[in-house]
Design an enzyme around this catalytic site. Structure first.
Site, PDB file in Angstrom:
ATOM      1  N   LEU A   1     -38.653  20.979  16.875  1.00 51.91           N
ATOM      2  CA  LEU A   1     -40.023  20.886  17.034  1.00 51.91           C
ATOM      3  C   LEU A   1     -40.614  19.503  16.671  1.00 51.91           C
ATOM      4  O   LEU A   1     -41.397  19.293  17.154  1.00 51.91           O
ATOM      5  CB  LEU A   1     -40.682  22.092  16.759  1.00 51.91           C
ATOM      6  CG  LEU A   1     -40.378  23.639  17.485  1.00 51.91           C
ATOM      7  CD1 LEU A   1     -40.992  24.489  16.657  1.00 51.91           C
ATOM      8  CD2 LEU A   1     -41.077  23.364  18.964  1.00 51.91           C
TER       9      LEU A   1
ATOM     10  N   ASP B   1     -54.697  15.967   4.350  1.00 50.79           N
ATOM     11  CA  ASP B   1     -54.293  15.167   5.331  1.00 50.79           C
ATOM     12  C   ASP B   1     -54.502  15.550   6.709  1.00 50.79           C
ATOM     13  O   ASP B   1     -53.685  15.791   7.790  1.00 50.79           O
ATOM     14  CB  ASP B   1     -52.626  15.300   4.852  1.00 50.79           C
ATOM     15  CG  ASP B   1     -51.955  14.093   5.634  1.00 50.79           C
ATOM     16  OD1 ASP B   1     -52.498  13.129   5.773  1.00 50.79           O
ATOM     17  OD2 ASP B   1     -50.671  14.494   5.979  1.00 50.79           O
TER      18      ASP B   1
END
Ligand SMILES: Nc1ncnc2c1ncn2[C@@H]1O[C@H](COP(=O)(O)OP(=O)(O)OP(=O)(O)O)[C@@H](O)[C@H]1O
Length: 708
Positions: free
Chosen positions: A149, A269
């Protein structure tokens, strides 16, 4: 790729252990020690006599007179030094600038007037080690590994399909995140991210972690499977995204961050790659999720409910350069404002396809990006975006370290852009609607006046909107009454006579500075020095002369550098220093400072010449702790926070880009800790007199980057 350090930040002592080993790149270093050592290439040790040399008369130093250079080579930003021109000559040649002098004589004082005291980035996940075909961890069913993925700097994520069998106690299809045990994030056991998922997993906008455990060489997390990231969507749609889509993302992302923050965490982040939609073709396909909690930190101590303490470590960067907040670039402890600033950059990126700081390369990239972020006003950043985006940017970049963001208000900015029917919105905004209901916000109720005011009704200071300027920064300390004198706009040829006169009057130089290749000189009776020498040299700094004086037991007590590369170094006897070292470098040498701190040195003087820095550090400086505040802004919020914790500014220096303040905790606390700072376009001659009247004396002065 984000840069991360393992684990969350801890207290100062723990941080010291983690601090990276310094790597002095270029620049000159010289050290003077009391012990005899071999002379090494750049680090020089000289022996010291126990006896002090006979007093040397100030002015005996080797004076090198150098003509002031023209200004044209200077990368000067904003306003220059406004100086009074001699006899009204309409010429701005530095040589014609009028010298100034001021003195506070002893008898002016009403003594004792009471005053209140005031990343890792890199593929270290061991991807060479083969992944197993099937995994079963922490009581999970058996999962067969299927297609990949995604992959980040730390982990690799695969589809996991449940193998038919006895244990069906888990979703049929999952995402499996693998981190190799030798990965930096796994130095101390399971990935730090696991801890964060155990608190946040399954809460609004965060995927649920069903199982986790180690299998062979891999730590494996079994989590909800999600769909494409916002970066994928933007990338697959010819690098565009509709305004409505971005507005919906804004609304939902703010509510996800609000929820995460309410649980005591900041993400650290925030970027398009870390926002994932639900799996396509499922009821969640329009739902937004925030993944990758490896950089999440606590902004609140859950046991005490207190906000974490402010700190700045200019050598530490965590996050992704393109989207990081300016505070993150500057190494400040993460807080809620940082996630929102990164979200603002994420939204502008998705909407405009580009951020103004893209394209920088090389070693200095982080610094250049940070500088550009600072220099880009919200208007410029959002010039092609609808107004709500500008409003949002303006608000979040001006948030204070511990300020509670007004999430519902930010959501309301975007209300007008999105369609009224929630069912046909490109992104599900259910979470945001719940938040708005919780805080009782009604659509369109908030006005701009409210937006621009603090809670106490005062207009909010918008520091990031300030124009960059180049000014004098002066620092004043409360002192017992003493004689102090200043000279400014002093040409090289005039230095000697001022210094000699000062010495005759019992004064020694306490600080020096330079503006446009002219010198400023502070002399006073409170230095405690026994004798002093100085040298004006064409070098920044003149190592041989410094070493000669070290031999004679003089220590550097003040330095200044001119933009033409010359420097003024003052060395004194009677300092408390036991050992001294200095470094000249092209960027602020925080790593070197950090290393010297561990060896018991403290910064005792600082100067700049153009964009170069010279730092002097001494043992026996009389401080018990020291920190550095490095900023593009002045006055910086950080300084106020440090003041509140007992630090006082003990050295200042600034280039055209940045101002650095060294703040220290003295071993012996002064009875009056008052410290004030000023920034002025001209040398603060009149202000100094006001300060003197309040028993405040110039402790440090420099000329460089501020905002006006
Ligand atoms: N639950 C999930 N479902 C589907 N895809 C996922 C899932 N989690 C992560 N991914 C994909 O894997 C990629 C890497 O995951 P993640 O960001 O968690 O790894 P990382 O190594 O911690 O990344 P980084 O280098 O950004 O820190 C993501 O960008 C995303 O494309």
């Amino acid at each position: 790729m984000p840069v991360r350090r393992s684990g969350a930040r801890k207290g100062r002592a723990a941080q010291a252990v983690n601090r990276r080993k310094p790597a002095d790149a270029g620049g000159a270093i010289a050290t003077r020690t009391r012990r005899r050592r071999a002379v090494a290439a750049a680090i020089v040790a000289v022996p010291a006599d126990n006896e002090l040399q006979p007093e040397e008369k100030a002015g005996d130093g080797n004076v090198v007179v150098e003509a002031a250079e023209a200004e044209e080579g200077e990368a000067k930003e904003g306003e220059g030094c406004r100086v009074i021109l001699e006899e009204g000559l309409g010429v701005s040649s530095p040589a014609l600038q009028k010298e100034g002098v001021g003195e506070k004589p002893m008898d002016d004082f009403d003594s004792g007037a009471g005053r209140s005291n005031k990343g890792h980035a890199g593929d270290d996940e061991g991807s060479t080690a083969p992944l197993p075909e099937k995994v079963q961890v922490g009581g999970s069913p058996m999962y067969r590994i299927e297609r990949k993925l995604g992959k980040g700097g730390f982990g690799q994520v695969y589809v996991g399909r449940r193998v038919p069998g006895i244990n069906t106690n888990g979703p049929a299809q999952v995402a499996l995140k693998f981190e190799h045990r030798s990965s930096k994030g796994c130095n101390y056991g399971p990935p730090y991210e696991w801890q964060v998922y155990s608190t946040l997993g399954g809460s609004h906008g965060v995927p649920r972690v069903h199982f986790k455990g180690r299998q062979g060489d891999y730590y494996v997390m079994v989590m909800d499977i999600l769909g494409p990231s916002l970066w994928d969507v933007w990338n697959n749609n010819s690098h565009t995204m509709s305004t409505e889509m971005v507005a919906c993302i804004a609304i939902e992302a703010i509510s996800i961050l609000e929820k995460m923050h309410s649980k005591g965490y900041v993400h650290g982040d925030v970027k398009p790659e870390n926002f994932l939609l639900g799996p396509p073709g499922t009821p969640d396909e329009k739902k937004l999720f925030l993944v990758d909690l490896g950089l999440a930190t606590k902004w609140r101590d859950n046991s005490t409910g207190q906000h974490v303490e402010y700190d700045q470590r200019p050598d530490v960067f965590r996050g992704t350069v393109r989207y990081a907040s300016v505070h993150a670039h500057l190494g400040r402890i993460g807080s809620r404002r940082d996630d929102l600033e990164s979200l603002a950059y994420t939204l502008i990126f998705l909407l405009r396809g580009r951020l103004p700081w893209q394209g920088y390369q090389g070693e200095n990239k982080g610094f250049l990006v940070c500088k550009k972020k600072m220099a880009t006003s919200p208007e410029a950043l959002c010039c092609f975006c609808p107004q709500p985006f500008r409003q949002f940017v303006e608000h979040v970049v001006n948030l204070k370290f511990d300020e509670e963001p007004k999430y519902a208000k930010y959501i309301s900015f975007f209300d007008g852009i999105i369609g009224p029917n929630p069912d046909i919105r490109p992104i599900n905004t259910e979470g945001a609607q719940k938040l708005i209901i919780q805080v009782g916000h009604k659509r369109g109720r908030l006005t701009m006046e409210e937006d621009d005011e603090d809670d106490d009704g005062q207009p909010k200071k918008k520091l990031r909107l300030g124009m960059p300027a180049t000014q004098w920064i002066s620092v004043y300390n409360a002192r017992r009454p003493m004689k102090q004198r200043y000279h400014y706009n002093v040409a090289d040829s005039r230095l000697n006579q001022h210094i000699e006169k000062g010495n005759e009057d019992g004064l020694f130089i306490s600080s020096v500075a330079s503006c446009q290749n002219l010198w400023a000189l502070i002399m006073d009776a409170g230095t405690g020095f026994a004798s002093q020498v100085y040298e004006l040299s064409p070098y920044f700094l003149h190592k041989e002369w410094i070493m000669d004086q070290w031999e004679k037991n003089y220590y550097i007590s003040a330095i200044a550098g001119a933009s033409n590369g010359s420097s003024l170094v003052v060395m004194s006897k009677g300092t408390q220093y036991l050992q001294q070292s200095y470094k000249v470098s092209d960027s602020f040498p925080f790593k070197w400072i950090n290393k010297k701190w561990k060896e018991g040195f403290y910064v005792t003087a600082m100067a700049t010449s153009g964009s170069r820095w010279a730092i002097v550090m001494s043992r026996g400086a009389g401080f018990s702790d020291q920190v550095v505040e490095l900023d593009f802004l002045y006055p910086s919020e950080g300084i106020h926070r440090r003041w509140d914790c007992g630090y006082r500014i003990t050295a200042t220096a600034a280039t055209w880009d940045q101002a650095a303040f060294v703040l220290s905790v003295p071993r012996r606390r002064p009875t009056d800790e008052t410290q004030e700072t000023l920034r002025t376009s001209a040398f603060p001659s009149t202000h100094v007199k006001d300060k003197w009247a309040k028993n405040l004396y110039i402790a440090s002065v420099c000329y460089g980057r501020t905002v006006s």
